[in-house]
Write a protein that holds these residues in place. Structure first.
Motif, PDB file in Angstrom:
ATOM      1  N   ILE A 140       0.842  -1.200   0.000  1.00 29.35           N
ATOM      2  CA  ILE A 140       0.000   0.000   0.000  1.00 29.35           C
ATOM      3  C   ILE A 140       0.877   1.250   0.000  1.00 29.35           C
ATOM      4  CG2 ILE A 140      -1.632   1.350   1.384  1.00 29.35           C
ATOM      5  CD1 ILE A 140      -2.869  -1.292   2.284  1.00 29.35           C
ATOM      6  N   ARG A 141       0.549   2.181  -0.897  1.00 30.31           N
ATOM      7  CA  ARG A 141       1.263   3.443  -0.993  1.00 30.31           C
ATOM      8  C   ARG A 141       0.297   4.582  -0.708  1.00 30.31           C
ATOM      9  NH1 ARG A 141       4.499   0.228  -0.546  1.00 30.31           N
ATOM     10  NH2 ARG A 141       6.220  -0.383  -1.952  1.00 30.31           N
ATOM     11  N   ARG A 142       0.728   5.531   0.129  1.00 27.07           N
ATOM     12  CA  ARG A 142      -0.139   6.657   0.478  1.00 27.07           C
ATOM     13  C   ARG A 142      -0.550   7.428  -0.768  1.00 27.07           C
ATOM     14  NH1 ARG A 142      -2.222   9.220   4.574  1.00 27.07           N
ATOM     15  NH2 ARG A 142      -1.344   7.712   6.036  1.00 27.07           N
ATOM     16  N   ASN A 143      -1.817   7.796  -0.780  1.00 27.32           N
ATOM     17  CA  ASN A 143      -2.426   8.568  -1.864  1.00 27.32           C
ATOM     18  C   ASN A 143      -2.460   7.827  -3.200  1.00 27.32           C
ATOM     19  OD1 ASN A 143      -3.270  10.853  -0.395  1.00 27.32           O
ATOM     20  ND2 ASN A 143      -1.163  11.633  -0.396  1.00 27.32           N
ATOM     21  N   GLU A 144      -2.473   6.500  -3.086  1.00 21.34           N
ATOM     22  CA  GLU A 144      -2.767   5.643  -4.233  1.00 21.34           C
ATOM     23  C   GLU A 144      -3.875   4.678  -3.828  1.00 21.34           C
ATOM     24  OE1 GLU A 144       0.629   3.617  -5.739  1.00 21.34           O
ATOM     25  OE2 GLU A 144       1.847   5.440  -5.892  1.00 21.34           O
ATOM     26  N   ILE A 145      -4.690   4.272  -4.796  1.00 17.61           N
ATOM     27  CA  ILE A 145      -5.692   3.228  -4.561  1.00 17.61           C
ATOM     28  C   ILE A 145      -5.056   1.921  -5.000  1.00 17.61           C
ATOM     29  CG2 ILE A 145      -7.998   2.387  -5.125  1.00 17.61           C
ATOM     30  CD1 ILE A 145      -8.809   5.326  -5.565  1.00 17.61           C
ATOM     31  N   THR A 146      -4.636   1.123  -4.019  1.00 14.04           N
ATOM     32  CA  THR A 146      -3.798  -0.048  -4.266  1.00 14.04           C
ATOM     33  C   THR A 146      -4.634  -1.320  -4.321  1.00 14.04           C
ATOM     34  OG1 THR A 146      -2.002   1.021  -3.038  1.00 14.04           O
ATOM     35  CG2 THR A 146      -1.792  -1.334  -3.470  1.00 14.04           C
ATOM     36  N   GLU A 147      -4.517  -2.054  -5.404  1.00 13.44           N
ATOM     37  CA  GLU A 147      -5.219  -3.334  -5.539  1.00 13.44           C
ATOM     38  C   GLU A 147      -4.571  -4.365  -4.626  1.00 13.44           C
ATOM     39  OE1 GLU A 147      -5.411  -6.610  -9.055  1.00 13.44           O
ATOM     40  OE2 GLU A 147      -5.943  -4.557  -9.644  1.00 13.44           O
ATOM     41  N   ILE A 148      -5.408  -5.059  -3.827  1.00  7.01           N
ATOM     42  CA  ILE A 148      -4.875  -6.064  -2.895  1.00  7.01           C
ATOM     43  C   ILE A 148      -5.401  -7.470  -3.172  1.00  7.01           C
ATOM     44  CG2 ILE A 148      -4.348  -4.425  -1.056  1.00  7.01           C
ATOM     45  CD1 ILE A 148      -6.994  -5.281   0.291  1.00  7.01           C
ATOM     46  N   ILE A 149      -6.531  -7.587  -3.848  1.00  6.44           N
ATOM     47  CA  ILE A 149      -7.082  -8.893  -4.247  1.00  6.44           C
ATOM     48  C   ILE A 149      -7.591  -8.766  -5.669  1.00  6.44           C
ATOM     49  CG2 ILE A 149      -8.862 -10.649  -3.831  1.00  6.44           C
ATOM     50  CD1 ILE A 149      -8.840  -9.909  -0.904  1.00  6.44           C
ATOM     51  N   SER A 150      -7.302  -9.770  -6.489  1.00  2.02           N
ATOM     52  CA  SER A 150      -7.720  -9.754  -7.891  1.00  2.02           C
ATOM     53  C   SER A 150      -8.481 -11.038  -8.226  1.00  2.02           C
ATOM     54  CB  SER A 150      -6.494  -9.616  -8.798  1.00  2.02           C
ATOM     55  OG  SER A 150      -5.606 -10.704  -8.585  1.00  2.02           O
ATOM     56  N   PRO A 151      -9.065 -11.119  -9.428  1.00  2.00           N
ATOM     57  CA  PRO A 151      -9.785 -12.331  -9.808  1.00  2.00           C
ATOM     58  C   PRO A 151      -8.831 -13.485 -10.124  1.00  2.00           C
ATOM     59  CG  PRO A 151     -10.492 -10.428 -11.126  1.00  2.00           C
ATOM     60  CD  PRO A 151      -9.244 -10.045 -10.414  1.00  2.00           C
ATOM     61  N   TYR A 152      -9.367 -14.698 -10.032  1.00  2.00           N
ATOM     62  CA  TYR A 152      -8.637 -15.881 -10.501  1.00  2.00           C
ATOM     63  C   TYR A 152      -8.532 -15.830 -12.023  1.00  2.00           C
ATOM     64  CZ  TYR A 152      -7.804 -20.709 -11.884  1.00  2.00           C
ATOM     65  OH  TYR A 152      -7.278 -21.835 -12.459  1.00  2.00           O
ATOM     66  N   GLU A 171      -5.012   4.676   1.283  1.00  2.00           N
ATOM     67  CA  GLU A 171      -4.644   5.455   2.465  1.00  2.00           C
ATOM     68  C   GLU A 171      -4.419   6.876   1.954  1.00  2.00           C
ATOM     69  OE1 GLU A 171      -1.471   3.646   4.651  1.00  2.00           O
ATOM     70  OE2 GLU A 171      -2.760   2.002   5.342  1.00  2.00           O
ATOM     71  N   LEU A 172      -5.416   7.730   2.178  1.00  2.00           N
ATOM     72  CA  LEU A 172      -5.533   8.991   1.467  1.00  2.00           C
ATOM     73  C   LEU A 172      -5.401  10.184   2.414  1.00  2.00           C
ATOM     74  CD1 LEU A 172      -8.608   7.912  -0.704  1.00  2.00           C
ATOM     75  CD2 LEU A 172      -6.173   7.597  -1.202  1.00  2.00           C
ATOM     76  N   THR A 173      -4.669  11.178   1.978  1.00  2.00           N
ATOM     77  CA  THR A 173      -4.347  12.344   2.807  1.00  2.00           C
ATOM     78  C   THR A 173      -5.410  13.429   2.656  1.00  2.00           C
ATOM     79  OG1 THR A 173      -1.994  11.863   2.544  1.00  2.00           O
ATOM     80  CG2 THR A 173      -2.576  14.078   3.273  1.00  2.00           C
ATOM     81  N   LYS A 174      -5.697  14.092   3.759  1.00  2.14           N
ATOM     82  CA  LYS A 174      -6.655  15.195   3.782  1.00  2.14           C
ATOM     83  C   LYS A 174      -6.370  16.201   2.666  1.00  2.14           C
ATOM     84  CE  LYS A 174      -8.302  18.910   6.859  1.00  2.14           C
ATOM     85  NZ  LYS A 174      -8.165  19.495   8.214  1.00  2.14           N
ATOM     86  N   ASN A 175      -7.470  16.662   2.044  1.00  3.83           N
ATOM     87  CA  ASN A 175      -7.444  17.692   0.998  1.00  3.83           C
ATOM     88  C   ASN A 175      -6.859  17.214  -0.334  1.00  3.83           C
ATOM     89  OD1 ASN A 175      -8.641  19.583   2.730  1.00  3.83           O
ATOM     90  ND2 ASN A 175      -6.652  20.304   3.478  1.00  3.83           N
ATOM     91  N   THR A 176      -6.791  15.881  -0.512  1.00  2.26           N
ATOM     92  CA  THR A 176      -6.415  15.357  -1.829  1.00  2.26           C
ATOM     93  C   THR A 176      -7.663  14.871  -2.556  1.00  2.26           C
ATOM     94  OG1 THR A 176      -5.979  13.137  -0.911  1.00  2.26           O
ATOM     95  CG2 THR A 176      -4.119  14.680  -1.074  1.00  2.26           C
ATOM     96  N   ARG A 177      -7.540  14.736  -3.869  1.00  4.16           N
ATOM     97  CA  ARG A 177      -8.633  14.242  -4.719  1.00  4.16           C
ATOM     98  C   ARG A 177      -8.126  13.054  -5.530  1.00  4.16           C
ATOM     99  NH1 ARG A 177     -12.957  17.994  -5.592  1.00  4.16           N
ATOM    100  NH2 ARG A 177     -12.625  19.951  -4.437  1.00  4.16           N
ATOM    101  N   HIS A 178      -9.011  12.095  -5.727  1.00  2.00           N
ATOM    102  CA  HIS A 178      -8.635  10.874  -6.422  1.00  2.00           C
ATOM    103  C   HIS A 178      -9.782  10.422  -7.320  1.00  2.00           C
ATOM    104  CE1 HIS A 178      -5.278  10.527  -3.544  1.00  2.00           C
ATOM    105  NE2 HIS A 178      -6.155  11.029  -2.693  1.00  2.00           N
ATOM    106  N   THR A 179      -9.448   9.594  -8.298  1.00  8.51           N
ATOM    107  CA  THR A 179     -10.454   9.030  -9.187  1.00  8.51           C
ATOM    108  C   THR A 179     -10.326   7.516  -9.190  1.00  8.51           C
ATOM    109  OG1 THR A 179     -10.407  10.982 -10.614  1.00  8.51           O
ATOM    110  CG2 THR A 179     -11.363   8.970 -11.541  1.00  8.51           C
ATOM    111  N   TYR A 180     -11.439   6.825  -8.958  1.00  5.14           N
ATOM    112  CA  TYR A 180     -11.459   5.367  -9.080  1.00  5.14           C
ATOM    113  C   TYR A 180     -11.877   5.020 -10.500  1.00  5.14           C
ATOM    114  CZ  TYR A 180     -12.161   0.421  -8.241  1.00  5.14           C
ATOM    115  OH  TYR A 180     -12.059  -0.946  -8.309  1.00  5.14           O
ATOM    116  N   HIS A 181     -11.071   4.202 -11.176  1.00  9.13           N
ATOM    117  CA  HIS A 181     -11.369   3.712 -12.517  1.00  9.13           C
ATOM    118  C   HIS A 181     -11.750   2.244 -12.411  1.00  9.13           C
ATOM    119  CE1 HIS A 181      -9.669   7.305 -14.537  1.00  9.13           C
ATOM    120  NE2 HIS A 181      -8.817   7.303 -13.523  1.00  9.13           N
TER     121      HIS A 181
END
Length: 239
Positions: A140-152, A171-181
């Motif tokens: 896990i990296r701060r301010n990234e949306i980290t994949e931890i489980i994937s499909p078979y 794990e996201l820091t206050k006042n940041t913005r992110h997009t989930y794809h």
């Protein structure tokens, strides 16, 4: 885009003395016909276990089961010979398949153990039962949306389940913005669950332990109001 909001205080809450639990979806004595599942996501339980207590040996079959410790130490034992003690920053995955017996206990004699137990309906039945663990804090990296489980079939050294589903943590820091794809154009939707902190997801405020399902889109935005830890579960529809 469509959404369904589940505030933390609308979950099914139960105090069993040794166990305090909150059910996002219908489970055991909690039943709400409007909250049975979100696509293939069937169970999201938020459990707190007293020291030295836990769930005795019990069976599961044909379900993908993910446990994420949030604090304390969770001791797992099963009929396949696995005995493991998990801590915050680690995760376990079971494919119950043809059948598995397991127990989960608080390994501490003086501290509570808090963990999430999540069930996903599999895309195939009666597979050989399996058990895997991993340390997710290492990836896990701060301010990234980290994949931890994937499909078979997952990649080497990667946790996976028998379903076209993805688990990610931010794990996201206050006042940041992110997009989930979305990982797949065929996914039904993504369930967003705030473990800690506060975020705004497409106009909805989500505080600690609030959840929101998002579907009929391929992306959505996250605005972080406090330092936050957020779980994303992308799942297909079930028929």
């Amino acid at each position: 885009m469509k959404t369904v909001l589940h505030k933390a205080d609308t979950r099914g809450h139960f105090n069993h003395g040794w166990l305090r639990t909150s059910h996002t979806f219908s489970f055991a004595d909690y039943y709400d016909p409007q909250r049975v599942n979100f696509g293939a996501l069937r169970v999201l339980n938020d459990d707190s276990i007293d020291p030295g207590t836990g769930f005795d040996m019990h069976p599961h079959r044909n379900m993908e089961i993910v446990s994420i410790p949030l604090s304390g130490a969770l001791k797992h034992r099963d009929n396949m010979g696995n005995t493991t003690v998990l801590h915050q920053g680690e995760i376990q995955v079971m494919s119950a398949g043809t059948g598995i017996l397991h127990s989960e206990y608080n390994a501490s004699n003086d501290k509570n153990t808090d963990f999430l137990q999540i069930w996903v309906i599999p895309d195939r039945m009666n597979v050989t039962s399996r058990y895997e663990t991993a340390r997710i804090n290492d990836i896990i990296r701060r301010n990234e949306i980290t994949e931890i489980i994937s499909p078979y079939p997952g990649k080497e050294k990667e946790l996976w389940i028998y379903q076209q589903a993805w688990f990610s943590i931010g794990e996201l820091t206050k006042n940041t913005r992110h997009t989930y794809h979305f990982k797949s154009s065929h996914s039904f939707g993504v369930y967003v669950f705030v473990i800690e902190g506060a975020v705004i997801v497409e106009g909805s405020f989500l505080g600690k332990r609030d959840g929101q399902g998002i579907y009929d889109t391929q992306t959505f935005g996250i605005e972080v109001k406090e330092d936050s830890k957020v779980l994303f579960i992308e799942v297909p529809a079930v028929h």
